[in-house]
Design a protein around this motif. Structure first.
Motif, short mmCIF file in Angstrom:
data_model
loop_
_atom_site.label_atom_id
_atom_site.label_comp_id
_atom_site.label_asym_id
_atom_site.label_seq_id
_atom_site.Cartn_x
_atom_site.Cartn_y
_atom_site.Cartn_z
N ILE A 118 0.85 -1.20 0.00
CA ILE A 118 0.00 0.00 0.00
C ILE A 118 0.89 1.25 0.00
O ILE A 118 0.68 2.18 -0.78
CB ILE A 118 -0.95 0.02 1.22
CG1 ILE A 118 -1.75 -1.28 1.28
CG2 ILE A 118 -1.88 1.22 1.16
CD1 ILE A 118 -2.65 -1.41 2.49
N SER A 119 1.91 1.24 0.86
CA SER A 119 2.81 2.42 0.96
C SER A 119 3.45 2.75 -0.37
O SER A 119 3.59 3.92 -0.73
CB SER A 119 3.95 2.16 1.96
OG SER A 119 3.43 1.76 3.18
N SER A 137 -1.28 3.62 5.46
CA SER A 137 -1.57 2.22 5.15
C SER A 137 -2.41 1.59 6.24
O SER A 137 -3.35 0.84 5.97
CB SER A 137 -0.28 1.41 4.99
OG SER A 137 0.53 1.99 4.02
N VAL A 153 -0.52 -4.91 8.81
CA VAL A 153 0.33 -4.30 7.77
C VAL A 153 1.67 -5.00 7.64
O VAL A 153 2.30 -4.95 6.60
CB VAL A 153 0.63 -2.79 8.01
CG1 VAL A 153 -0.53 -1.92 7.62
CG2 VAL A 153 1.10 -2.51 9.42
N ALA A 175 -6.30 3.66 -2.35
CA ALA A 175 -5.27 4.40 -1.62
C ALA A 175 -5.14 5.84 -2.13
O ALA A 175 -5.07 6.78 -1.36
CB ALA A 175 -3.94 3.67 -1.69
#
Ligand SMILES: Nc1ncnc2c1ncn2[C@@H]1O[C@H](COP(=O)(O)OP(=O)(O)OP(=O)(O)O)[C@@H](O)[C@H]1O
Ligand SMILES: [Mg+2]
Length: 342
Positions: A118-119, A137, A153, A175
């Motif tokens: 996600i990051s 995230s 995560v 996102a």
């Protein structure tokens, strides 16, 4: 390019073929539709009708090796997506238009922690710092309803169940708060309860973020509660389109009648068997000249195999392509099983 301001996307006369050993497969044969701001448009139809090819063409994800672009345009943000360079497309795919596929593993990297996946997107597209992206995230995993987000995560995709994995994919897709989310059978691989949860989640996030959604499914039952409008595809064409209400309660052509007869009614009277549509779709390397549903249509007339019918409009939103609406055609009522949904 001029565009109606209610629309986020305008697709016009999209035509896509594939080069194969069997000849040219005409997968999409003149598809036109608008996607309104903040709406959910469902694209439904049997396997092979061209739903995924339509979606992937907008994302420019079709294989370069054998895709033959035959024409059409897809106007987004004043530009034709079908004409963008790969470099320009990279700035659209993800941050502006995101896609969720049926199998979450196709979009997740099994070797990378979920949080990092996600990051990565946040850092690349939004230029967030490492720390900020990590924080976001966790927020995103919470947003899609994953418990223990702070711990989760740090885990890998295989540590998640199918339903949770699809939530992760949705978190990644949302996102960057894209203007359009294309969800291609996002729940098909999941069991019914999880399906409903994921669809509710999509709806909720859409309202929060203001994204427009194209929801692709072959399951008309799934769309009833989440979609605003439906486009019914058959053999590479849209054969009927309208609001969910219009299409469910007042369907105007035999293929849609068939689709509706093959789903369970909400007022489940299970003594009434579901009726699948007999026969199979045409060979798209040699599609029929006329209405492609002719061979399976109980109401087919002499004109049907020779010429594709014009669209007849029934309201501002509702149209269908069927010769039964020609003034010279006999008056045909939908079968009782479909009439029963009225
Ligand atoms: N890369 C390809 N090469 C050749 N033919 C293809 C390719 N991709 C899709 N097709 C053909 O294009 C047609 C439309 O396929 P598409 O994947 O859009 O169907 P779909 O409506 O998404 O079906 P499903 O419900 O099974 O996902 C099919 O006949 C398919 O075999
Ligand atoms: Mg598909």
């Amino acid at each position: 390019m001029a565009m109606n301001n209610d629309n986020i996307l305008e697709v016009r006369d999209l035509r896509i073929s594939f080069g194969t050993y069997a000849g040219e497969v005409q997968a999409v044969r003149g598809v036109s539709f608008d996607l309104r701001r903040r709406e959910t448009l469902a694209i439904v139809g049997e396997s092979g009708s061209g739903k995924s090819v339509t979606a992937k063409s907008l994302m420019r994800l079709l294989p370069e090796a054998n895709t033959i672009f035959k024409g059409g345009e897809a106007i987004f943000d004043g530009r034709d997506l079908l004409k963008l360079s790969e470099k320009q497309m990279q700035r659209v795919r993800g941050p502006k238009i995101a896609m969720v596929f049926q199998d979450p593993m196709t979009s997740l990297d099994p070797t990378m922690k979920v949080g990092n996946q996600i990051s990565e997107s946040l850092r690349k597209h939004l230029g967030m710092s490492r720390a900020k992206a990590r924080e976001r995230s966790v927020e995103l995993l919470k947003l899609v309803g994953i418990p223990n987000a702070e711990e989760r995560v740090k885990q890998y995709p295989h540590q998640f169940s199918g339903g949770m994995r699809q939530r992760v994919v949705i978190a990644i897709a949302l996102a960057c708060e894209p203007q359009i989310l294309i969800a291609d059978e996002p729940t098909t691989a999941l069991d019914v309860t999880i399906q409903a949860q994921i669809l509710d989640l999509l709806r909720e996030l859409q309202e929060k973020i203001g994204t427009s959604v194209i929801l692709i499914t072959h399951d008309l039952g799934v769309v009833a509660s989440v979609a605003d409008r439906i486009a019914v595809m058959y053999a590479g064409k849209i054969v009927e389109m309208g609001t969910v209400r219009e299409t469910f309660y007042d369907p105007q052509m035999p293929y849609t009648w068939g689709l509706l007869a093959s789903i369970p009614l909400p007022t489940a009277d299970r003594s009434q068997d579901l009726i699948p549509i007999p026969g199979s779709p045409p060979d798209m390397s040699d599609p029929p000249k006329g209405c492609p549903f002719t061979a399976r249509c109980p109401y087919a007339m002499r004109v049907c195999p020779t010429e594709f019918p014009e669209y007849t409009t029934f309201s501002a939103e509702h149209k269908a392509a069927c010769w039964l609406h020609h003034p010279m055609a006999p008056n045909v009522e939908p079968p009782a099983r479909v009439g029963g949904t009225r």
